[in-house]
Every structure is written in structure tokens, then in C-alpha cells.
Design a protein around this motif. Structure first.
Motif, PDB file in Angstrom:
ATOM      1  N   LYS A 104      -2.196  26.530   0.506  1.00  0.00           N
ATOM      2  CA  LYS A 104      -2.483  26.605   1.933  1.00  0.00           C
ATOM      3  C   LYS A 104      -1.644  25.606   2.743  1.00  0.00           C
ATOM      4  CE  LYS A 104      -7.243  28.179   1.260  1.00  0.00           C
ATOM      5  NZ  LYS A 104      -8.686  27.884   1.489  1.00  0.00           N
ATOM      6  N   GLN A 105      -1.031  24.659   2.037  1.00  0.00           N
ATOM      7  CA  GLN A 105      -0.259  23.635   2.738  1.00  0.00           C
ATOM      8  C   GLN A 105       1.224  23.977   2.700  1.00  0.00           C
ATOM      9  OE1 GLN A 105      -1.391  19.711   1.691  1.00  0.00           O
ATOM     10  NE2 GLN A 105      -0.248  18.740   3.339  1.00  0.00           N
ATOM     11  N   LYS A 106       1.843  24.049   3.865  1.00  0.00           N
ATOM     12  CA  LYS A 106       3.247  24.403   3.976  1.00  0.00           C
ATOM     13  C   LYS A 106       4.110  23.147   3.965  1.00  0.00           C
ATOM     14  CE  LYS A 106       2.391  28.791   4.420  1.00  0.00           C
ATOM     15  NZ  LYS A 106       2.777  29.759   3.376  1.00  0.00           N
ATOM     16  N   TRP A 107       5.334  23.314   3.519  1.00  0.00           N
ATOM     17  CA  TRP A 107       6.294  22.217   3.543  1.00  0.00           C
ATOM     18  C   TRP A 107       6.913  22.123   4.936  1.00  0.00           C
ATOM     19  CZ3 TRP A 107       7.728  17.784   2.156  1.00  0.00           C
ATOM     20  CH2 TRP A 107       9.042  17.325   2.289  1.00  0.00           C
ATOM     21  N   LYS A 145      -3.214   7.629  -0.213  1.00  0.00           N
ATOM     22  CA  LYS A 145      -2.369   7.434  -1.391  1.00  0.00           C
ATOM     23  C   LYS A 145      -1.204   8.417  -1.352  1.00  0.00           C
ATOM     24  CE  LYS A 145      -5.995   5.584  -4.372  1.00  0.00           C
ATOM     25  NZ  LYS A 145      -6.677   5.680  -5.687  1.00  0.00           N
ATOM     26  N   LEU A 146      -0.131   8.058  -2.018  1.00  0.00           N
ATOM     27  CA  LEU A 146       1.072   8.880  -2.040  1.00  0.00           C
ATOM     28  C   LEU A 146       1.010   9.860  -3.208  1.00  0.00           C
ATOM     29  CD1 LEU A 146       4.052   9.529  -1.236  1.00  0.00           C
ATOM     30  CD2 LEU A 146       4.726   7.651  -2.772  1.00  0.00           C
ATOM     31  N   GLU A 147       1.228  11.132  -2.926  1.00  0.00           N
ATOM     32  CA  GLU A 147       1.304  12.138  -3.979  1.00  0.00           C
ATOM     33  C   GLU A 147       2.753  12.574  -4.141  1.00  0.00           C
ATOM     34  OE1 GLU A 147      -1.409  15.386  -3.748  1.00  0.00           O
ATOM     35  OE2 GLU A 147      -3.140  14.131  -3.255  1.00  0.00           O
ATOM     36  N   LEU A 148       3.300  12.330  -5.325  1.00  0.00           N
ATOM     37  CA  LEU A 148       4.632  12.802  -5.679  1.00  0.00           C
ATOM     38  C   LEU A 148       4.489  14.217  -6.197  1.00  0.00           C
ATOM     39  CD1 LEU A 148       5.948   9.661  -7.607  1.00  0.00           C
ATOM     40  CD2 LEU A 148       6.293  10.217  -5.193  1.00  0.00           C
ATOM     41  N   ILE A 149       5.168  15.167  -5.568  1.00  0.00           N
ATOM     42  CA  ILE A 149       4.950  16.573  -5.887  1.00  0.00           C
ATOM     43  C   ILE A 149       6.159  17.219  -6.567  1.00  0.00           C
ATOM     44  CG2 ILE A 149       4.474  18.854  -4.874  1.00  0.00           C
ATOM     45  CD1 ILE A 149       2.829  17.299  -2.725  1.00  0.00           C
ATOM     46  N   SER A 150       7.301  17.170  -5.940  1.00  0.00           N
ATOM     47  CA  SER A 150       8.464  17.891  -6.468  1.00  0.00           C
ATOM     48  C   SER A 150       9.177  17.104  -7.563  1.00  0.00           C
ATOM     49  CB  SER A 150       9.443  18.210  -5.334  1.00  0.00           C
ATOM     50  OG  SER A 150       9.883  17.021  -4.698  1.00  0.00           O
ATOM     51  N   SER A 151       9.992  17.800  -8.328  1.00  0.00           N
ATOM     52  CA  SER A 151      10.795  17.161  -9.370  1.00  0.00           C
ATOM     53  C   SER A 151      11.624  16.028  -8.779  1.00  0.00           C
ATOM     54  CB  SER A 151      11.750  18.179  -9.999  1.00  0.00           C
ATOM     55  OG  SER A 151      11.071  19.204 -10.660  1.00  0.00           O
ATOM     56  N   GLY A 174      11.665  13.286  -1.143  1.00  0.00           N
ATOM     57  CA  GLY A 174      11.286  14.470  -1.906  1.00  0.00           C
ATOM     58  C   GLY A 174      10.072  15.118  -1.274  1.00  0.00           C
ATOM     59  N   ARG A 175       9.547  16.138  -1.906  1.00  0.00           N
ATOM     60  CA  ARG A 175       8.316  16.759  -1.405  1.00  0.00           C
ATOM     61  C   ARG A 175       7.137  15.882  -1.822  1.00  0.00           C
ATOM     62  NH1 ARG A 175       8.190  23.314  -0.998  1.00  0.00           N
ATOM     63  NH2 ARG A 175      10.306  23.611  -0.159  1.00  0.00           N
ATOM     64  N   THR A 176       6.577  15.193  -0.841  1.00  0.00           N
ATOM     65  CA  THR A 176       5.466  14.268  -1.070  1.00  0.00           C
ATOM     66  C   THR A 176       4.489  14.371   0.105  1.00  0.00           C
ATOM     67  OG1 THR A 176       6.453  12.392   0.123  1.00  0.00           O
ATOM     68  CG2 THR A 176       7.047  12.646  -2.198  1.00  0.00           C
ATOM     69  N   ILE A 177       3.296  13.842  -0.085  1.00  0.00           N
ATOM     70  CA  ILE A 177       2.334  13.724   1.013  1.00  0.00           C
ATOM     71  C   ILE A 177       1.549  12.423   0.861  1.00  0.00           C
ATOM     72  CG2 ILE A 177       2.016  16.198   1.451  1.00  0.00           C
ATOM     73  CD1 ILE A 177      -0.651  15.973  -0.134  1.00  0.00           C
ATOM     74  N   HIS A 217       0.820  -1.201   0.000  1.00  0.00           N
ATOM     75  CA  HIS A 217       0.000   0.000   0.000  1.00  0.00           C
ATOM     76  C   HIS A 217       0.862   1.263   0.000  1.00  0.00           C
ATOM     77  CE1 HIS A 217      -3.547  -2.420   0.553  1.00  0.00           C
ATOM     78  NE2 HIS A 217      -3.060  -2.951   1.662  1.00  0.00           N
ATOM     79  N   ALA A 218       0.327   2.314  -0.563  1.00  0.00           N
ATOM     80  CA  ALA A 218       1.077   3.564  -0.711  1.00  0.00           C
ATOM     81  C   ALA A 218       1.572   4.103   0.623  1.00  0.00           C
ATOM     82  CB  ALA A 218       0.210   4.605  -1.409  1.00  0.00           C
ATOM     83  N   ALA A 219       0.754   3.970   1.658  1.00  0.00           N
ATOM     84  CA  ALA A 219       1.123   4.509   2.961  1.00  0.00           C
ATOM     85  C   ALA A 219       2.335   3.803   3.561  1.00  0.00           C
ATOM     86  CB  ALA A 219      -0.057   4.417   3.918  1.00  0.00           C
ATOM     87  N   ALA A 220       2.657   2.613   3.040  1.00  0.00           N
ATOM     88  CA  ALA A 220       3.814   1.868   3.545  1.00  0.00           C
ATOM     89  C   ALA A 220       5.099   2.207   2.802  1.00  0.00           C
ATOM     90  CB  ALA A 220       3.537   0.375   3.445  1.00  0.00           C
ATOM     91  N   LEU A 221       5.008   2.984   1.737  1.00  0.00           N
ATOM     92  CA  LEU A 221       6.190   3.366   0.965  1.00  0.00           C
ATOM     93  C   LEU A 221       7.038   4.370   1.748  1.00  0.00           C
ATOM     94  CD1 LEU A 221       4.483   3.732  -2.528  1.00  0.00           C
ATOM     95  CD2 LEU A 221       6.039   1.895  -1.801  1.00  0.00           C
ATOM     96  N   LYS A 222       8.278   4.499   1.353  1.00  0.00           N
ATOM     97  CA  LYS A 222       9.215   5.388   2.041  1.00  0.00           C
ATOM     98  C   LYS A 222       9.782   6.392   1.036  1.00  0.00           C
ATOM     99  CE  LYS A 222      10.248   1.593   5.184  1.00  0.00           C
ATOM    100  NZ  LYS A 222      11.268   0.630   5.685  1.00  0.00           N
ATOM    101  N   PRO A 223       8.964   7.366   0.641  1.00  0.00           N
ATOM    102  CA  PRO A 223       9.349   8.274  -0.435  1.00  0.00           C
ATOM    103  C   PRO A 223      10.399   9.287  -0.002  1.00  0.00           C
ATOM    104  CG  PRO A 223       7.277   8.970   0.512  1.00  0.00           C
ATOM    105  CD  PRO A 223       7.619   7.666   1.164  1.00  0.00           C
TER     106      PRO A 223
END
Length: 367
Positions: free
Chosen positions: A233-236, A49-55, A40-43, A32-38
Motif C-alpha cells: 500500500k506504500q508507494k515509493w 526507526k530507520l527501515e532499510l528496504i532495498s538491496s 536507497g529505498r528506506t523509511i 538516533h535513527a531519525a538523524a541518519l542520512k540513508p
């Protein structure tokens, strides 16, 4: 009508996923996505689910067998985006994720043994997030990036790897991000060569006090926001990582003459220096132990290049005087380049040249 079509697409997505779940070979595992260890800037979003945001935001996993299945999507059904991947340490290619054609990504491996795969976001934050759901494969297991010094690369389209890869879409065709290749940009390339980790904080067209064809928003205006949008509205969370080096490559777009349509004021030396110093102070407030590096641009040439380099030295001296107990700011001046990518950007091959130029500079800093 558009809403009805969208509803049908969503329905077909769930039906397709259900079919896959039923037809998967016995013995497979679901990661499952929540078990991944990303990295970069992600949430992890509300749907877990995992959102890949930054380059070049990335994650890795191991699996056994000859294939794995990754469920990936984009939030906008009418948009598309790109992943790219390496398997068993060898880079493969980009993968188009199309909102109109939701479905699993199937990656084939050579042989039935254990394999290691890393998935990267090929595009920048302003292209939108790529959403990762479940991963299905035999013995699927999330892995972390190896412990290593971290370099954060702050910059513009050059740092993003924008307009660098015309292997699928020739220059002048498709959308802007169809030629993005963050994996092959100079930052990730030199980091891999150094055995370092990397974090990409880059936005096409952005500068230190203005953008390529307007007065803003500039990098200091958006840096603290998760997705680098001024109205976000969401800060890093800057406690997520602790870089050893923060490398800043901004200025190309400040020096830009614009698009020929919008009114463009002459470049302002004083504003450039003031905003740059304040931005470094912001970075130091987030990462007190990081060493700062300021880079020129291979695209700024002639008289502008001389001014640029002089101002970077002035910025360095200002910051060093403000923080006498910290390690001094390091400067790096690129050799001028005639780029071979799209819209006067470095190509994938050009990025290798830039990475090789930078290698001894960062290597000395890491020591």
C-alpha cells in the motif's frame, strides 16, 4: 505458547538494551535513527526507526574510539537478515541480524582515532526490512553520501547479488538470502569504481512481463511500490532521487523454461517488446532527464542470446522514435558467462568480471 515466548523475547530485548544504556562508557553519544542520512529505498517508521528496504540501502556515520554499538533488529522474531559494512574505506564482512537473539551489534575499529563507517543491507527488499535504532559511540555523527552522479540499477537476482557469496553458508544450505551479497554485486562495484552513487531496484526471479516460473507479478507491476510487493500500500517517492542513468537488466527470467512443474508458455517476442517499451515510458515519466540503458544477461546464451539482443535493439529503436529529443537509449550486451555462484548465479568473483565489463560503458554515458 508461541505468543508467550515472543513476549519474553521482546522483554529480554528491552532489558538488554537498558543494561547496555547503563553500562556504556561515559562520554559516548547516542545517534538516533531519525538523524541518519540513508541512501536507497528506506523509511523512518512510526517508532522513529530507520527501515532499510532495498538491496544495498546504506547509511554512514563517524565516531571516535575503538568501537561503536548499533541497535538493529528484524520485524519478525522468527526471521533473520544481513547487514554488511566497511570501515575507513575497507570492506569488512556481513553481520547476521537474528530476530530470536535481539541485541546490539558491536563493531570494533583499529585504534582510538576518528573512524568512518558505512552500513549496507546485504539482502533484497523481498527478504524484509532491517530496522535500525540508536547508534552509540563517542562523537557519533551522521554523514551523507558524497555528491556524485546517480545510477539506478533495475534487475533481478543477478542485480541483487543473490546466491553470490557462499563463504558462510555453502550452496544448498541455509535459506535463500544466506548467500546474498549486495555490496559485491556488479552495480555497487562498478558505481564505486566510477565514483558514482547507486540505487538498487531489484527482485529475485522477476522479469519484464513474467517471473522465472509464473506469469507474474513482473517488474512493471511492482516498481512503483516501496518494497516491490504487488500488494504493497506504500508507494515509493520518485522525487527522492534524480538518477543520471537508469540501467535495466531484465529478461533472464522471461526467457526461463520454468521450474518444470508450472505450465510455461513459449517466450513471446511481441509481449516482451511491448511491456519493455511501456516500462521505459513509466521510468521516463518518473525521471524525465535520466538516460536509459538496457542490458542483456550473461546467463542467456546461444540462440536465446541472439533473440534477446535483437529484441533489445528493437526496444531501443521504438523508444528513440517515441522520444526523438531525448538522449538515445544505450544497449549493452554481456559476454556469456559460466557462473560459479549458487544455483547458476554469478559468484562474488564473477560480479567483479561483470563490473569490469560494464565500467567503460557507464563511463562513456556519464561523460
Amino acid at each position: 505458547m508461541k505468543i508467550k515466548i515472543l513476549s519474553l523475547l521482546v522483554l529480554s530485548f528491552f532489558v538488554f538494551n537498558a543494561t547496555w544504556a547503563i553500562n556504556l562508557n561515559k562520554g559516548t553519544d547516542t545517534l538516533h535513527a531519525a538523524a541518519l542520512k540513508p541512501f536507497g529505498r528506506t523509511i523512518i517508521n512510526a517508532a522513529k526507526k530507520l527501515e532499510l528496504i532495498s538491496s544495498a540501502a546504506h547509511f554512514g556515520f563517524k565516531f571516535s574510539g575503538d568501537s561503536c554499538v548499533i541497535f538493529a533488529d528484524v520485524p519478525d522474531a522468527w526471521a533473520h537478515n544481513y547487514l554488511q559494512y566497511e570501515i575507513d574505506g575497507v570492506y569488512q564482512n556481513r553481520i547476521r541480524i537474528d530476530g530470536k537473539k535481539p541485541g546490539p551489534v558491536i563493531i570494533k575499529a583499529a585504534g582510538n582515532g576518528e573512524h568512518t563507517i558505512w552500513i549496507y543491507k546485504a539482502t533484497e527488499a523481498h527478504t524484509g526490512a532491517i530496522v535500525i535504532g540508536d547508534i552509540v559511540a563517542k562523537k557519533a555523527k551522521a554523514i551523507s553520501v558524497a555528491k556524485a552522479p546517480l545510477i539506478e540499477f533495475i534487475g533481478n537476482s543477478i542485480t541483487c547479488g543473490a546466491a553470490a557469496d557462499d563463504s558462510e553458508y555453502p550452496c544448498g544450505t541455509g535459506d535463500y538470502h544466506d548467500q546474498h551479497n549486495a555490496y559485491m554485486a556488479y552495480g555497487p562495484r562498478v558505481a564505486r569504481k566510477l565514483g558514482a552513487n547507486y540505487l538498487m531496484s531489484s527482485v529475485s526471479g522477476i522479469g519484464i512481463y513474467r517471473v522465472w516460473n509464473a506469469d507474474g507479478p513482473s517488474m512493471p507491476d511492482v516498481y512503483e511500490n516501496l518494497d516491490f510487493h504487488v500488494d504493497s500500500k506504500q508507494k515509493w517517492n520518485f522525487n527522492t532521487y534524480s538518477p543520471k542513468i537508469v540501467s535495466i537488466a531484465l529478461g533472464t527470467n522471461d526467457f526461463s523454461t520454468g521450474d518444470g512443474k508450472s505450465v510455461r508458455s513459449p517466450f513471446d517476442n511481441e509481449v516482451f517488446v511491448t511491456r519493455y517499451v511501456k516500462f521505459i515510458q513509466l521510468i521516463k515519466s518518473k525521471y524525465p532527464k535520466a538516460q536509459i540503458a538496457v542490458l542483456s544477461s550473461p546467463m542467456v546464451k546461444g540462440a536465446q542470446q541472439e533473440v534477446f539482443e535483437k529484441l533489445l535493439m528493437e526496444i531501443k529503436n521504438h523508444v528513440d522514435a517515441l522520444y526523438p529529443k531525448d538522449k538515445e537509449v544505450k544497449t549493452f550486451f554481456f559476454k556469456p558467462m559460466d557462473p560459479h555462484g549458487c544455483t547458476s548465479h554469478p559468484s562474488v568473483a564473477d560480479h567483479e568480471i561483470l563490473a569490469n565489463e560494464l565500467y567503460p560503458f557507464y563511463q562513456a554515458m556519464l561523460k
